[in-house]
Design a protein around this motif. Structure first.
Motif, PDB file in Angstrom:
ATOM      1  N   ARG A   1       0.827  -1.204   0.000  1.00  0.00           N
ATOM      2  CA  ARG A   1       0.000   0.000   0.000  1.00  0.00           C
ATOM      3  C   ARG A   1       0.864   1.256   0.000  1.00  0.00           C
ATOM      4  NH1 ARG A   1      -2.432  -0.581   4.553  1.00  0.00           N
ATOM      5  NH2 ARG A   1      -1.493   1.149   5.741  1.00  0.00           N
ATOM      6  N   ILE A   2       1.931   1.250   0.814  1.00  0.00           N
ATOM      7  CA  ILE A   2       2.820   2.413   0.859  1.00  0.00           C
ATOM      8  C   ILE A   2       3.495   2.621  -0.494  1.00  0.00           C
ATOM      9  CG2 ILE A   2       5.000   3.269   1.831  1.00  0.00           C
ATOM     10  CD1 ILE A   2       4.101   2.050   4.509  1.00  0.00           C
ATOM     11  N   LEU A   3       3.992   1.553  -1.100  1.00  0.00           N
ATOM     12  CA  LEU A   3       4.625   1.676  -2.414  1.00  0.00           C
ATOM     13  C   LEU A   3       3.683   2.312  -3.418  1.00  0.00           C
ATOM     14  CD1 LEU A   3       6.440  -1.782  -2.652  1.00  0.00           C
ATOM     15  CD2 LEU A   3       7.560   0.439  -2.541  1.00  0.00           C
ATOM     16  N   GLY A   4       2.413   1.902  -3.368  1.00  0.00           N
ATOM     17  CA  GLY A   4       1.452   2.431  -4.329  1.00  0.00           C
ATOM     18  C   GLY A   4       0.948   3.821  -3.987  1.00  0.00           C
ATOM     19  N   GLU A   5       0.451   4.002  -2.752  1.00  0.00           N
ATOM     20  CA  GLU A   5      -0.180   5.262  -2.391  1.00  0.00           C
ATOM     21  C   GLU A   5       0.815   6.411  -2.317  1.00  0.00           C
ATOM     22  OE1 GLU A   5      -2.327   4.677   1.219  1.00  0.00           O
ATOM     23  OE2 GLU A   5      -3.924   3.490   0.261  1.00  0.00           O
ATOM     24  N   GLN A   6       2.046   6.124  -1.923  1.00  0.00           N
ATOM     25  CA  GLN A   6       3.051   7.184  -1.825  1.00  0.00           C
ATOM     26  C   GLN A   6       3.802   7.402  -3.145  1.00  0.00           C
ATOM     27  OE1 GLN A   6       3.123   9.130   0.783  1.00  0.00           O
ATOM     28  NE2 GLN A   6       1.519   7.852   1.697  1.00  0.00           N
ATOM     29  N   ARG A   7       3.447   6.638  -4.160  1.00  0.00           N
ATOM     30  CA  ARG A   7       4.055   6.767  -5.486  1.00  0.00           C
ATOM     31  C   ARG A   7       5.582   6.630  -5.405  1.00  0.00           C
ATOM     32  NH1 ARG A   7      -0.156   5.582  -7.965  1.00  0.00           N
ATOM     33  NH2 ARG A   7       0.974   6.074  -9.884  1.00  0.00           N
ATOM     34  N   VAL A   8       6.039   5.610  -4.664  1.00  0.00           N
ATOM     35  CA  VAL A   8       7.472   5.389  -4.482  1.00  0.00           C
ATOM     36  C   VAL A   8       8.112   5.040  -5.817  1.00  0.00           C
ATOM     37  CG1 VAL A   8       9.203   3.916  -3.384  1.00  0.00           C
ATOM     38  CG2 VAL A   8       7.193   4.675  -2.085  1.00  0.00           C
ATOM     39  N   SER A   9       9.224   5.707  -6.126  1.00  0.00           N
ATOM     40  CA  SER A   9       9.930   5.427  -7.382  1.00  0.00           C
ATOM     41  C   SER A   9      11.221   4.646  -7.158  1.00  0.00           C
ATOM     42  CB  SER A   9      10.231   6.739  -8.130  1.00  0.00           C
ATOM     43  OG  SER A   9      10.924   7.653  -7.293  1.00  0.00           O
ATOM     44  N   VAL A  10      11.889   4.841  -6.012  1.00  0.00           N
ATOM     45  CA  VAL A  10      13.119   4.111  -5.693  1.00  0.00           C
ATOM     46  C   VAL A  10      12.953   3.511  -4.302  1.00  0.00           C
ATOM     47  CG1 VAL A  10      15.614   4.260  -5.350  1.00  0.00           C
ATOM     48  CG2 VAL A  10      14.513   5.649  -7.119  1.00  0.00           C
ATOM     49  N   TRP A  11      13.189   2.190  -4.214  1.00  0.00           N
ATOM     50  CA  TRP A  11      12.924   1.443  -2.983  1.00  0.00           C
ATOM     51  C   TRP A  11      14.177   0.673  -2.602  1.00  0.00           C
ATOM     52  CZ3 TRP A  11       9.899  -3.744  -2.907  1.00  0.00           C
ATOM     53  CH2 TRP A  11       9.608  -4.126  -1.592  1.00  0.00           C
ATOM     54  N   TYR A  12      14.663   0.916  -1.376  1.00  0.00           N
ATOM     55  CA  TYR A  12      15.868   0.258  -0.862  1.00  0.00           C
ATOM     56  C   TYR A  12      15.477  -0.553   0.356  1.00  0.00           C
ATOM     57  CZ  TYR A  12      21.003   0.052  -0.093  1.00  0.00           C
ATOM     58  OH  TYR A  12      22.323  -0.332   0.033  1.00  0.00           O
ATOM     59  N   THR A  13      15.665  -1.879   0.286  1.00  0.00           N
ATOM     60  CA  THR A  13      15.189  -2.741   1.358  1.00  0.00           C
ATOM     61  C   THR A  13      16.215  -3.840   1.620  1.00  0.00           C
ATOM     62  OG1 THR A  13      13.238  -3.952   2.161  1.00  0.00           O
ATOM     63  CG2 THR A  13      13.804  -4.208  -0.181  1.00  0.00           C
TER      64      THR A  13
ATOM     65  N   PRO B   1      -0.882 -16.506  -7.464  1.00  0.00           N
ATOM     66  CA  PRO B   1      -1.593 -15.284  -7.895  1.00  0.00           C
ATOM     67  C   PRO B   1      -0.933 -14.048  -7.301  1.00  0.00           C
ATOM     68  CG  PRO B   1      -2.805 -16.414  -6.156  1.00  0.00           C
ATOM     69  CD  PRO B   1      -1.668 -17.315  -6.521  1.00  0.00           C
ATOM     70  N   TYR B   2      -0.893 -12.987  -8.080  1.00  0.00           N
ATOM     71  CA  TYR B   2      -0.252 -11.751  -7.639  1.00  0.00           C
ATOM     72  C   TYR B   2      -1.286 -10.736  -7.190  1.00  0.00           C
ATOM     73  CZ  TYR B   2       3.576 -13.810 -10.384  1.00  0.00           C
ATOM     74  OH  TYR B   2       4.529 -14.651 -10.900  1.00  0.00           O
ATOM     75  N   ASP B   3      -2.350 -11.201  -6.538  1.00  0.00           N
ATOM     76  CA  ASP B   3      -3.453 -10.310  -6.198  1.00  0.00           C
ATOM     77  C   ASP B   3      -3.004  -9.162  -5.304  1.00  0.00           C
ATOM     78  OD1 ASP B   3      -4.982 -12.026  -7.630  1.00  0.00           O
ATOM     79  OD2 ASP B   3      -5.935 -12.995  -5.915  1.00  0.00           O
ATOM     80  N   LEU B   4      -2.100  -9.441  -4.353  1.00  0.00           N
ATOM     81  CA  LEU B   4      -1.713  -8.416  -3.393  1.00  0.00           C
ATOM     82  C   LEU B   4      -0.990  -7.247  -4.063  1.00  0.00           C
ATOM     83  CD1 LEU B   4      -1.947  -7.683  -0.454  1.00  0.00           C
ATOM     84  CD2 LEU B   4       0.145  -8.979   0.004  1.00  0.00           C
ATOM     85  N   PRO B   5       0.107  -7.460  -4.771  1.00  0.00           N
ATOM     86  CA  PRO B   5       0.751  -6.300  -5.414  1.00  0.00           C
ATOM     87  C   PRO B   5      -0.110  -5.672  -6.495  1.00  0.00           C
ATOM     88  CG  PRO B   5       1.820  -8.327  -6.095  1.00  0.00           C
ATOM     89  CD  PRO B   5       0.894  -8.685  -4.964  1.00  0.00           C
ATOM     90  N   ARG B   6      -0.942  -6.452  -7.161  1.00  0.00           N
ATOM     91  CA  ARG B   6      -1.780  -5.897  -8.221  1.00  0.00           C
ATOM     92  C   ARG B   6      -2.985  -5.140  -7.683  1.00  0.00           C
ATOM     93  NH1 ARG B   6      -1.344 -11.027 -12.466  1.00  0.00           N
ATOM     94  NH2 ARG B   6       0.795 -10.575 -13.127  1.00  0.00           N
ATOM     95  N   SER B   7      -3.161  -5.186  -6.356  1.00  0.00           N
ATOM     96  CA  SER B   7      -4.220  -4.391  -5.742  1.00  0.00           C
ATOM     97  C   SER B   7      -3.846  -2.918  -5.665  1.00  0.00           C
ATOM     98  CB  SER B   7      -4.515  -4.906  -4.325  1.00  0.00           C
ATOM     99  OG  SER B   7      -4.930  -6.252  -4.352  1.00  0.00           O
ATOM    100  N   TYR B   8      -2.574  -2.622  -5.938  1.00  0.00           N
ATOM    101  CA  TYR B   8      -2.066  -1.257  -5.813  1.00  0.00           C
ATOM    102  C   TYR B   8      -1.349  -0.850  -7.091  1.00  0.00           C
ATOM    103  CZ  TYR B   8      -3.037  -2.442  -0.982  1.00  0.00           C
ATOM    104  OH  TYR B   8      -3.668  -2.844   0.157  1.00  0.00           O
ATOM    105  N   ASP B   9      -1.387   0.432  -7.361  1.00  0.00           N
ATOM    106  CA  ASP B   9      -0.739   0.972  -8.558  1.00  0.00           C
ATOM    107  C   ASP B   9       0.743   1.199  -8.255  1.00  0.00           C
ATOM    108  OD1 ASP B   9       0.127   2.276 -10.810  1.00  0.00           O
ATOM    109  OD2 ASP B   9      -1.221   4.006 -10.602  1.00  0.00           O
ATOM    110  N   LEU B  10       1.598   0.327  -8.760  1.00  0.00           N
ATOM    111  CA  LEU B  10       3.036   0.421  -8.527  1.00  0.00           C
ATOM    112  C   LEU B  10       3.767   0.941  -9.767  1.00  0.00           C
ATOM    113  CD1 LEU B  10       3.646  -2.981  -6.651  1.00  0.00           C
ATOM    114  CD2 LEU B  10       2.866  -0.778  -5.721  1.00  0.00           C
ATOM    115  N   SER B  11       3.054   1.651 -10.612  1.00  0.00           N
ATOM    116  CA  SER B  11       3.628   2.053 -11.892  1.00  0.00           C
ATOM    117  C   SER B  11       4.749   3.079 -11.749  1.00  0.00           C
ATOM    118  CB  SER B  11       2.534   2.606 -12.811  1.00  0.00           C
ATOM    119  OG  SER B  11       1.876   3.718 -12.211  1.00  0.00           O
ATOM    120  N   ASP B  12       4.822   3.797 -10.628  1.00  0.00           N
ATOM    121  CA  ASP B  12       5.904   4.763 -10.433  1.00  0.00           C
ATOM    122  C   ASP B  12       7.211   4.100 -10.011  1.00  0.00           C
ATOM    123  OD1 ASP B  12       4.977   7.661 -10.768  1.00  0.00           O
ATOM    124  OD2 ASP B  12       3.367   6.798  -9.567  1.00  0.00           O
TER     125      ASP B  12
END
Length: 434
Positions: free
Chosen positions: A296-308, A325-336
């Motif tokens: 949710r954070i990756l999608g809602e905050q429009r994260v472009s660079v992620w270091y984990t 199934p990839y339902d969880l990540p596909r529930s959010y817009d991770l296009s950024d």
């Protein structure tokens, strides 16, 4: 596990900071990298000036520096101008307590806005910042406070009660404890962080700071003995800036999220210093790991660079398997999201491939240590990836594998070492000084 090399296609609209590896290495000098920074007015170099004050000038200070997500999902933002004022207040607060150049300020906090204020305000004051992992028990906390000669600790009432209060008498050098949030009035020998801040002016002139002045004190994990202190000076900001540009490909418009705890070197070098020096917007999540929360954070905050970290990625892999199934990540817009990197332990090839298949992006492993303070070897955004490899040395870094002696350490004969030149031979990883 041997895997096919992952070939890269250019990301539309984003030109990599390191587009040609060999060209970048051949043309790189540390003196030129230093010229990318502003420097203190009148000369000198201070990490906090590069991370905050130079971005807070009129016309630019309204850019968001921190997007803070509390445990209960309440949301707040801090601009660069506001961060400049808050850190100035903290620097003045330290001065009011007679803390100055070289005095050790420790933090024992989670990812809350006050942590960023304390870290950068300490550096403004030319004091030395030492972060502690908030999950440490009382013994490692006391050990590091004593080894680091702590004069001031910033923490919460709950953490102070559980980890410090009963041992305060064994730390005679710990003159001050600042309590973030409520509770200071119930704890003898402590002061309210908020009250001290409210009484402090919000302007501060950073004293002359030599690039060689001590800035950060980190401790190694202590898994093989007494934790070792690793000192990093203000000049380290040159490497923070250059390595974040090359290994994390940070651009001014990025929204960046580093999930590493700020009590460790990754959470400090690349969770606070490097992204702010680049002037990007930094996501700060106070909550614990939860797969749905993270997506949710990756999608809602429009994260472009992620270091984990590899551990976090493996937990996500269990929640979202490659062949399920990839339902969880596909529930959010991770296009950024355009770049994912990982550090902390070797990254297994399966995690690299998982990123490619589930998130549409491979995970880029890199390597460094508490002692180096910044990334030394990495997989780069424009370079192909061999899953399981930690990549290639950064521009300005020369690395090699050395032959080992019978004791397992690098073999030194007449003051010289021998390089391992053949594949599939184990040796000792070494970095050339300088």
């Amino acid at each position: 596990m041997r895997c096919e090399t992952i070939r890269k296609d250019p990301v539309p609209g984003v030109t990599p900071n390191l587009a040609d590896y060999e060209q970048a290495r051949s043309g790189f000098t540390w003196s030129r990298a230093r010229e990318e920074l502003a420097g203190l007015p009148g000369g000198g170099l201070n990490i906090a000036h590069e991370a905050v004050d130079r971005h807070a000038r009129p016309g630019h200070g309204d850019k968001i520096a921190l997007r803070c997500i509390a445990r209960d999902d309440t949301f707040s933002t801090v601009t660069y101008a506001e961060l400049a004022r808050r850190t100035a207040r903290f620097a003045n607060a330290l001065r009011s307590l007679h803390l100055g150049h070289g005095d050790r300020v420790f933090t024992l906090l989670g990812r809350c806005p006050e942590l960023y204020t304390a870290v950068l305000g300490t550096l403004k004051n030319t004091s030395v910042l030492c972060p502690l992992f908030s999950a440490f028990g009382p013994d490692p906390v006391e050990q590091r406070l004593r080894l680091g000669d702590a004069r001031l600790l910033v923490t919460t009432a709950a953490l102070y009660r559980r980890k410090v209060a009963e041992r305060r008498s064994s730390l005679p050098g710990l003159d001050h404890v600042l309590i973030v949030g409520p509770g200071a009035e119930e704890l003898p020998g402590t002061v309210s962080f908020d009250e001290l801040m409210s009484a402090a002016p919000d302007t501060f002139t950073i004293p002359p700071t030599s690039p060689d002045d001590m800035a950060l004190l980190h401790f190694t994990s202590g898994t093989t003995g007494t934790p070792k202190g690793a000192v990093h000076v203000h000049e380290a900001v040159v490497a923070h800036y250059a390595t974040a540009a090359y290994a994390l490909d940070l651009h001014p418009g990025d929204v960046y999220w580093c999930t590493a705890d700020p009590g460790w070197v990754t959470g400090m070098s690349y969770g606070i210093v490097a992204p702010l020096v680049h002037g990007v917007t930094l996501v700060v999540d106070e909550g614990d790991y939860d797969a749905r929360r993270w997506y949710r954070i990756l999608g809602e905050q429009r994260v472009s660079v992620w270091y984990t970290a590899p551990t976090a990625l493996r937990m996500l892999m269990r929640a979202t398997p490659r062949h399920g199934p990839y339902d969880l990540p596909r529930s959010y817009d991770l296009s950024d999201l355009r770049f994912i990197a990982s550090v902390g332990e070797p990254l297994n090839p399966e995690a690299v491939l998982w990123g490619q298949e589930v998130l549409g992006l491979p995970v880029h492993d890199n390597w460094w240590q508490t002692e180096t303070g910044c990334i030394m070897i990495a997989n780069f955004v424009a370079c192909d990836i061999r899953p399981g490899s930690m990549g290639r040395p950064l521009p300005g870094v020369e690395a090699a594998v050395l032959e080992r002696g019978e004791d397992g350490r690098a073999l030194i004969t007449d003051g010289r070492v021998t390089l391992v030149e053949n594949p599939d031979v184990e040796g000792e990883l070494a970095l050339r000084p300088g």
